[in-house]
Write a protein that holds these residues in place. Structure first.
Motif, PDB file in Angstrom:
ATOM      1  N   GLU A  77       0.824  -1.203   0.000  1.00  0.00           N
ATOM      2  CA  GLU A  77       0.000   0.000   0.000  1.00  0.00           C
ATOM      3  C   GLU A  77       0.865   1.262   0.000  1.00  0.00           C
ATOM      4  N   PHE A  78       1.904   1.285   0.795  1.00  0.00           N
ATOM      5  CA  PHE A  78       2.770   2.459   0.862  1.00  0.00           C
ATOM      6  C   PHE A  78       3.531   2.675  -0.442  1.00  0.00           C
ATOM      7  N   THR A  79       4.012   1.605  -1.045  1.00  0.00           N
ATOM      8  CA  THR A  79       4.722   1.753  -2.314  1.00  0.00           C
ATOM      9  C   THR A  79       3.781   2.219  -3.421  1.00  0.00           C
ATOM     10  N   ALA A  80       2.527   1.758  -3.389  1.00  0.00           N
ATOM     11  CA  ALA A  80       1.559   2.199  -4.393  1.00  0.00           C
ATOM     12  C   ALA A  80       1.234   3.687  -4.225  1.00  0.00           C
ATOM     13  N   LEU A  81       1.119   4.141  -2.980  1.00  0.00           N
ATOM     14  CA  LEU A  81       0.830   5.551  -2.744  1.00  0.00           C
ATOM     15  C   LEU A  81       2.013   6.451  -3.099  1.00  0.00           C
ATOM     16  N   SER A  82       3.218   5.924  -3.050  1.00  0.00           N
ATOM     17  CA  SER A  82       4.386   6.718  -3.424  1.00  0.00           C
ATOM     18  C   SER A  82       4.663   6.700  -4.919  1.00  0.00           C
ATOM     19  N   MET A 140       2.448  15.719 -16.631  1.00  0.00           N
ATOM     20  CA  MET A 140       3.041  16.159 -15.372  1.00  0.00           C
ATOM     21  C   MET A 140       2.143  17.134 -14.635  1.00  0.00           C
ATOM     22  N   SER A 141       1.361  17.923 -15.353  1.00  0.00           N
ATOM     23  CA  SER A 141       0.424  18.837 -14.693  1.00  0.00           C
ATOM     24  C   SER A 141      -0.637  18.063 -13.931  1.00  0.00           C
ATOM     25  N   VAL A 142      -1.143  17.001 -14.538  1.00  0.00           N
ATOM     26  CA  VAL A 142      -2.125  16.158 -13.847  1.00  0.00           C
ATOM     27  C   VAL A 142      -1.511  15.546 -12.596  1.00  0.00           C
ATOM     28  N   LEU A 143      -0.263  15.135 -12.703  1.00  0.00           N
ATOM     29  CA  LEU A 143       0.408  14.543 -11.541  1.00  0.00           C
ATOM     30  C   LEU A 143       0.640  15.571 -10.437  1.00  0.00           C
ATOM     31  N   THR A 144       1.212  16.712 -10.787  1.00  0.00           N
ATOM     32  CA  THR A 144       1.598  17.688  -9.765  1.00  0.00           C
ATOM     33  C   THR A 144       0.405  18.347  -9.092  1.00  0.00           C
ATOM     34  N   HIS A 145      -0.693  18.539  -9.819  1.00  0.00           N
ATOM     35  CA  HIS A 145      -1.839  19.262  -9.261  1.00  0.00           C
ATOM     36  C   HIS A 145      -2.878  18.340  -8.622  1.00  0.00           C
ATOM     37  N   PHE A 146      -2.925  17.088  -9.028  1.00  0.00           N
ATOM     38  CA  PHE A 146      -4.009  16.229  -8.543  1.00  0.00           C
ATOM     39  C   PHE A 146      -3.487  14.936  -7.916  1.00  0.00           C
ATOM     40  N   GLN A 150      -2.908  14.158  -3.667  1.00  0.00           N
ATOM     41  CA  GLN A 150      -3.858  13.213  -3.087  1.00  0.00           C
ATOM     42  C   GLN A 150      -3.155  11.974  -2.548  1.00  0.00           C
ATOM     43  N   SER A 151      -2.203  11.437  -3.308  1.00  0.00           N
ATOM     44  CA  SER A 151      -1.500  10.238  -2.858  1.00  0.00           C
ATOM     45  C   SER A 151      -0.654  10.531  -1.622  1.00  0.00           C
ATOM     46  N   LEU A 152       0.008  11.691  -1.592  1.00  0.00           N
ATOM     47  CA  LEU A 152       0.795  12.045  -0.420  1.00  0.00           C
ATOM     48  C   LEU A 152      -0.095  12.311   0.790  1.00  0.00           C
ATOM     49  N   GLY A 153      -1.304  12.861   0.548  1.00  0.00           N
ATOM     50  CA  GLY A 153      -2.235  13.059   1.653  1.00  0.00           C
ATOM     51  C   GLY A 153      -2.672  11.733   2.258  1.00  0.00           C
ATOM     52  N   GLN A 154      -3.003  10.755   1.404  1.00  0.00           N
ATOM     53  CA  GLN A 154      -3.369   9.440   1.920  1.00  0.00           C
ATOM     54  C   GLN A 154      -2.185   8.751   2.585  1.00  0.00           C
ATOM     55  N   GLU A 270       6.010  17.196   4.386  1.00  0.00           N
ATOM     56  CA  GLU A 270       5.099  16.238   3.782  1.00  0.00           C
ATOM     57  C   GLU A 270       3.660  16.761   3.837  1.00  0.00           C
ATOM     58  N   ARG A 271       3.311  17.450   4.888  1.00  0.00           N
ATOM     59  CA  ARG A 271       1.965  18.006   4.966  1.00  0.00           C
ATOM     60  C   ARG A 271       1.782  19.125   3.944  1.00  0.00           C
TER      61      ARG A 271
END
Length: 404
Positions: A77-82, A140-146, A150-154, A270-271
């Protein structure tokens, strides 16, 4: 003579127009061909780089999480979120590598030479690379903005949950654990009903004394926000380091607060990374207060989310334009590839040099886009140099002259 001449001129113009249309159609197909090659090689390099980087990250997480007693599912789970953050980091490198590889192949197989012989300049030939760079920038815009926030928040939420996990921190039988600095905890056996047997707790966090608890059994209890260890039928040994005196106390039961051992906290960086772009844009004061960050750090995080996609475009264009300045050579374009890597390093050095001033002064946020401006300037200079129609010709001496 006038009519035939006018007729020939008209026919020549029509033939030229038809040839231009045909050539334009062929060049459009050439653009699609080059763009498809860019995308294919970019996907390959991105897959390889993400796999290598992600596996390295997974090994680190595996060692840390498994050592803390977590299951393999938690590691996965952690590797998937990263993963989204990993993809964001490697995409510019993959775009650069794919562009350089394809341009090198086109040059080695003389395809670029044939197209340039039709009269099209390097500016025109750069169109597929520009389209490809824009595609990378959109991804990259989709990654950086969305996806990344979200993944780092989870990921942060799961880290907080796991940091409060008592079983992962303490409940492991037969192993000497160190849940906090200066604390050693040992359990010989854990029964099915949750009883801890033959417990050892050594607390050396105080400079002037050391307290060691041994108990026949113990239980872990959660009381509201605190976690407590209840030890039954044991002995407490206190060593005074100043006098070197050891005192012992037998007890029927004693309660020990271990909240500080099993609770952790997540860093403020991280926050900040997990905050949405919308909040960074319109609620920066509240974000700075919540994350204990300066307004300069908040502004840096916000504008970096717009700057990083531009770096993907810059990397692709530098990879293409650097290889255009050499022309065709049977010895290859190794020097141009090294030069392209050097230019990319220069762009990254510029990016690293602006971090400190921006964090100290939020009004300097336009400096964040300086690396992209430097990169676009390099691309324009390279394409201008490659499109020069004339080269200086060295004069040759006439050795065949015969003196009178």
């Amino acid at each position: 003579m006038t009519r035939p001449t006018f007729y020939l001129v008209t026919q020549s113009a029509r033939v030229a127009q038809q040839n231009t249309v045909v050539l334009g159609g062929h060049l459009a197909r050439f653009d699609r061909y080059v763009l498809s090659r860019f995308i294919m090689l970019f996907s390959f390099f991105a897959l390889v780089l993400v796999s290598v980087y992600w596996l390295n990250r997974a090994v680190i997480l595996f060692d840390r999480l498994i050592a803390d007693g977590h299951s393999a599912a938690v590691v996965l789970e952690f590797t998937a979120l990263s993963l989204p953050n990993v993809v964001k980091l490697v995409l510019p490198i993959a775009a650069f590598a794919g562009t350089v590889y394809v341009t090198n192949r086109l040059s080695a197989e003389s395809e670029l030479t044939v197209v340039q012989a039709t009269g099209f300049s390097p500016w025109r030939l750069a169109r597929p690379a520009l389209y490809f760079g824009l595609l990378v920038a959109v991804i990259m815009s989709v990654l950086t903005h969305f996806l990344v926030p979200q993944s780092l928040g989870q990921l942060r939420q799961r880290e907080v949950e796991l940091s409060r996990s008592i079983s992962a921190k303490l409940v492991r039988e037969g192993v000497f654990l160190h849940p906090a600095s200066g604390v050693t905890f040992f359990i010989r056996e854990i029964t099915d009903d949750g009883e801890l047997r033959d417990v050892l707790l050594d607390d050396r966090r105080t400079d002037d004394r050391t307290v060691t608890y041994t108990a026949q059994s113990a239980y872990l209890l959660r009381v509201e926000e605190s976690v407590r260890l209840v030890m039954v039928n044991g002995l407490a040994q206190t060593l005074n380091k100043e006098t070197n005196r050891l005192s012992t106390t037998q007890f029927d039961d004693v309660t020990y607060d271990i909240t500080a051992m099993v609770s952790g906290r997540v860093g403020r960086v991280e926050r900040l990374y997990s905050t949405s772009t919308w909040r960074l844009l319109f609620d920066k004061d509240a974000v700075a207060e919540e994350t204990k960050s300066s307004l300069g750090e908040v502004g840096e995080e916000l504008h970096m989310r717009f700057q990083q996609p531009l770096l993907g475009l810059v990397a692709a264009m530098i990879g293409f334009s650097s290889l255009m300045i050499g022309g065709y050579s049977r010895f290859g374009v190794g020097k141009q590839i090294v030069f392209a890597i050097f230019l990319l390093v220069v762009v990254k050095l510029v990016e690293g040099s602006i971090v400190t001033p921006i964090r100290s002064d939020e009004t300097l946020w336009p400096l964040i886009y300086l690396p992209s401006l430097v990169g676009f300037g390099m691309v324009a200079a390279l394409l201008h140099s490659a499109s020069k129609p004339f080269r200086p010709v060295r004069r040759r001496k006439d050795h065949d002259e015969v003196p009178a």
